[in-house]
Scaffold this motif. Structure first.
Motif, PDB file in Angstrom:
ATOM      1  N   SER A  16       0.786  -1.150  -0.085  1.00  0.00           N
ATOM      2  CA  SER A  16      -0.055  -0.116   0.045  1.00  0.00           C
ATOM      3  C   SER A  16       0.863   1.322  -0.099  1.00  0.00           C
ATOM      4  O   SER A  16       2.059   1.252   0.497  1.00  0.00           O
ATOM      5  CB  SER A  16      -0.872   0.079   1.343  1.00  0.00           C
ATOM      6  OG  SER A  16      -1.761  -1.027   1.298  1.00  0.00           O
ATOM      7  N   ARG A  18       0.181   5.943   0.126  1.00  0.00           N
ATOM      8  CA  ARG A  18      -0.831   6.922   0.298  1.00  0.00           C
ATOM      9  C   ARG A  18      -0.180   8.214  -0.319  1.00  0.00           C
ATOM     10  O   ARG A  18       0.931   8.611  -0.080  1.00  0.00           O
ATOM     11  CB  ARG A  18      -1.134   7.574   1.412  1.00  0.00           C
ATOM     12  CG  ARG A  18      -1.871   8.571   1.692  1.00  0.00           C
ATOM     13  CD  ARG A  18      -2.000   9.180   3.135  1.00  0.00           C
ATOM     14  NE  ARG A  18      -2.892   8.218   3.995  1.00  0.00           N
ATOM     15  CZ  ARG A  18      -3.148   8.586   5.330  1.00  0.00           C
ATOM     16  NH1 ARG A  18      -2.624   9.534   5.842  1.00  0.00           N
ATOM     17  NH2 ARG A  18      -4.064   7.669   5.959  1.00  0.00           N
ATOM     18  N   ALA A  46      -8.525   8.702 -10.677  1.00  0.00           N
ATOM     19  CA  ALA A  46      -9.780   8.890  -9.980  1.00  0.00           C
ATOM     20  C   ALA A  46     -10.001  10.573  -9.670  1.00  0.00           C
ATOM     21  O   ALA A  46      -9.084  10.996  -9.948  1.00  0.00           O
ATOM     22  CB  ALA A  46      -9.515   8.341  -8.640  1.00  0.00           C
ATOM     23  N   ILE A  55     -17.915  10.631  -6.753  1.00  0.00           N
ATOM     24  CA  ILE A  55     -16.212  10.249  -6.652  1.00  0.00           C
ATOM     25  C   ILE A  55     -16.369   9.212  -7.759  1.00  0.00           C
ATOM     26  O   ILE A  55     -17.163   8.507  -8.224  1.00  0.00           O
ATOM     27  CB  ILE A  55     -15.885   9.527  -5.275  1.00  0.00           C
ATOM     28  CG1 ILE A  55     -16.022  10.356  -4.279  1.00  0.00           C
ATOM     29  CG2 ILE A  55     -14.745   8.721  -5.659  1.00  0.00           C
ATOM     30  CD1 ILE A  55     -15.670   9.631  -2.883  1.00  0.00           C
ATOM     31  N   TYR A  57     -13.787   6.549 -10.497  1.00  0.00           N
ATOM     32  CA  TYR A  57     -12.735   5.830 -10.489  1.00  0.00           C
ATOM     33  C   TYR A  57     -12.581   5.098 -11.869  1.00  0.00           C
ATOM     34  O   TYR A  57     -13.649   4.982 -12.543  1.00  0.00           O
ATOM     35  CB  TYR A  57     -12.509   4.669  -9.710  1.00  0.00           C
ATOM     36  CG  TYR A  57     -12.486   5.200  -8.121  1.00  0.00           C
ATOM     37  CD1 TYR A  57     -13.756   4.911  -7.327  1.00  0.00           C
ATOM     38  CD2 TYR A  57     -11.153   5.373  -7.444  1.00  0.00           C
ATOM     39  CE1 TYR A  57     -13.548   5.604  -5.810  1.00  0.00           C
ATOM     40  CE2 TYR A  57     -11.454   5.930  -6.234  1.00  0.00           C
ATOM     41  CZ  TYR A  57     -12.486   5.892  -5.407  1.00  0.00           C
ATOM     42  OH  TYR A  57     -12.428   6.400  -4.044  1.00  0.00           O
ATOM     43  N   LYS A  62     -10.777   0.283  -9.289  1.00  0.00           N
ATOM     44  CA  LYS A  62     -12.054   0.133  -8.016  1.00  0.00           C
ATOM     45  C   LYS A  62     -11.879  -0.952  -7.155  1.00  0.00           C
ATOM     46  O   LYS A  62     -11.323  -2.106  -7.499  1.00  0.00           O
ATOM     47  CB  LYS A  62     -13.293  -0.008  -8.999  1.00  0.00           C
ATOM     48  CG  LYS A  62     -13.850   1.192  -9.645  1.00  0.00           C
ATOM     49  CD  LYS A  62     -15.020   0.748 -10.491  1.00  0.00           C
ATOM     50  CE  LYS A  62     -15.471   2.067 -11.306  1.00  0.00           C
ATOM     51  NZ  LYS A  62     -16.645   1.622 -12.091  1.00  0.00           N
ATOM     52  N   ARG A  64      -9.658  -1.058  -4.762  1.00  0.00           N
ATOM     53  CA  ARG A  64      -8.389  -1.029  -4.355  1.00  0.00           C
ATOM     54  C   ARG A  64      -7.824   0.332  -3.934  1.00  0.00           C
ATOM     55  O   ARG A  64      -7.129   0.525  -3.061  1.00  0.00           O
ATOM     56  CB  ARG A  64      -7.221  -1.422  -5.317  1.00  0.00           C
ATOM     57  CG  ARG A  64      -7.651  -2.802  -5.934  1.00  0.00           C
ATOM     58  CD  ARG A  64      -6.677  -3.685  -6.938  1.00  0.00           C
ATOM     59  NE  ARG A  64      -6.516  -2.822  -7.946  1.00  0.00           N
ATOM     60  CZ  ARG A  64      -5.317  -2.326  -8.450  1.00  0.00           C
ATOM     61  NH1 ARG A  64      -4.302  -2.450  -7.540  1.00  0.00           N
ATOM     62  NH2 ARG A  64      -5.120  -1.571  -9.653  1.00  0.00           N
ATOM     63  N   THR A  66      -8.681   4.457  -3.208  1.00  0.00           N
ATOM     64  CA  THR A  66      -9.711   5.493  -2.408  1.00  0.00           C
ATOM     65  C   THR A  66      -9.188   6.874  -2.478  1.00  0.00           C
ATOM     66  O   THR A  66      -8.132   7.092  -2.091  1.00  0.00           O
ATOM     67  CB  THR A  66      -9.984   5.140  -0.984  1.00  0.00           C
ATOM     68  OG1 THR A  66     -10.358   3.644  -0.764  1.00  0.00           O
ATOM     69  CG2 THR A  66     -11.147   6.075  -0.493  1.00  0.00           C
ATOM     70  N   SER A  68      -9.656  10.843  -1.763  1.00  0.00           N
ATOM     71  CA  SER A  68     -10.597  11.701  -0.678  1.00  0.00           C
ATOM     72  C   SER A  68      -9.898  12.901  -0.443  1.00  0.00           C
ATOM     73  O   SER A  68      -8.887  13.213  -1.044  1.00  0.00           O
ATOM     74  CB  SER A  68     -10.431  11.118   0.659  1.00  0.00           C
ATOM     75  OG  SER A  68      -9.191  10.853   0.960  1.00  0.00           O
ATOM     76  N   GLU A  79      -5.420   6.768  -1.630  1.00  0.00           N
ATOM     77  CA  GLU A  79      -4.961   5.535  -0.538  1.00  0.00           C
ATOM     78  C   GLU A  79      -5.065   4.340  -1.683  1.00  0.00           C
ATOM     79  O   GLU A  79      -6.068   4.150  -2.438  1.00  0.00           O
ATOM     80  CB  GLU A  79      -5.990   5.370   0.321  1.00  0.00           C
ATOM     81  CG  GLU A  79      -6.151   6.318   1.559  1.00  0.00           C
ATOM     82  CD  GLU A  79      -5.094   6.332   2.642  1.00  0.00           C
ATOM     83  OE1 GLU A  79      -5.058   6.911   3.237  1.00  0.00           O
ATOM     84  OE2 GLU A  79      -4.152   5.348   2.449  1.00  0.00           O
TER      85      GLU A  79
END
Length: 122
Positions: A16, A18, A46, A55, A57, A62, A64, A66, A68, A79
């Protein structure tokens, strides 16, 4: 208006990351992430409406990724989970006022960040 993207790096498949984009100046209607892999065209990842009304994508992320936005801090985030080697690219944040039908089009965005490299590799 300037955008500053950060958070990229090297991560193993399944990992992962960010990404953060710190816009400065006026608030736009929409903020988005695009990416460009080596030898490929820039593609939409996105987008998020500042109003919270939508929102969006691309299909490949999608479930996986996010997106914001902290409207008070004017910070955009992405994320990214369950990363795959095909997610390797330079990621760009962008700001603009596109209509919904154009929200995935790079030409609809007026301001761009400098890009941050994401490398997914074992």
């Amino acid at each position: 208006v300037q955008l500053q993207a950060s958070g990229g790096g090297l991560v193993q498949p399944g990992g992962s990351l960010r990404l953060t984009c710190a816009p400065a100046g006026r608030t736009f209607r929409s903020y988005a992430w695009f990416r460009q892999a080596p030898g490929k065209e820039r593609e939409f990842v996105a987008a998020i409406r500042t109003s919270g009304s939508g929102i969006f994508y691309t299909d490949s992320v999608k479930g996986r990724f996010t997106v914001s936005r902290d409207n008070a801090a004017k910070t955009l985030r992405l994320e990214m989970n369950s990363l795959k080697p095909e997610d390797t690219a330079v990621y760009y944040c962008a700001a603009g006022d596109p209509i919904t039908s154009n929200i995935r089009a790079s030409e609809a965005y007026r301001v761009w960040g400098q890009g941050t490299l994401v490398t997914v590799s074992s």
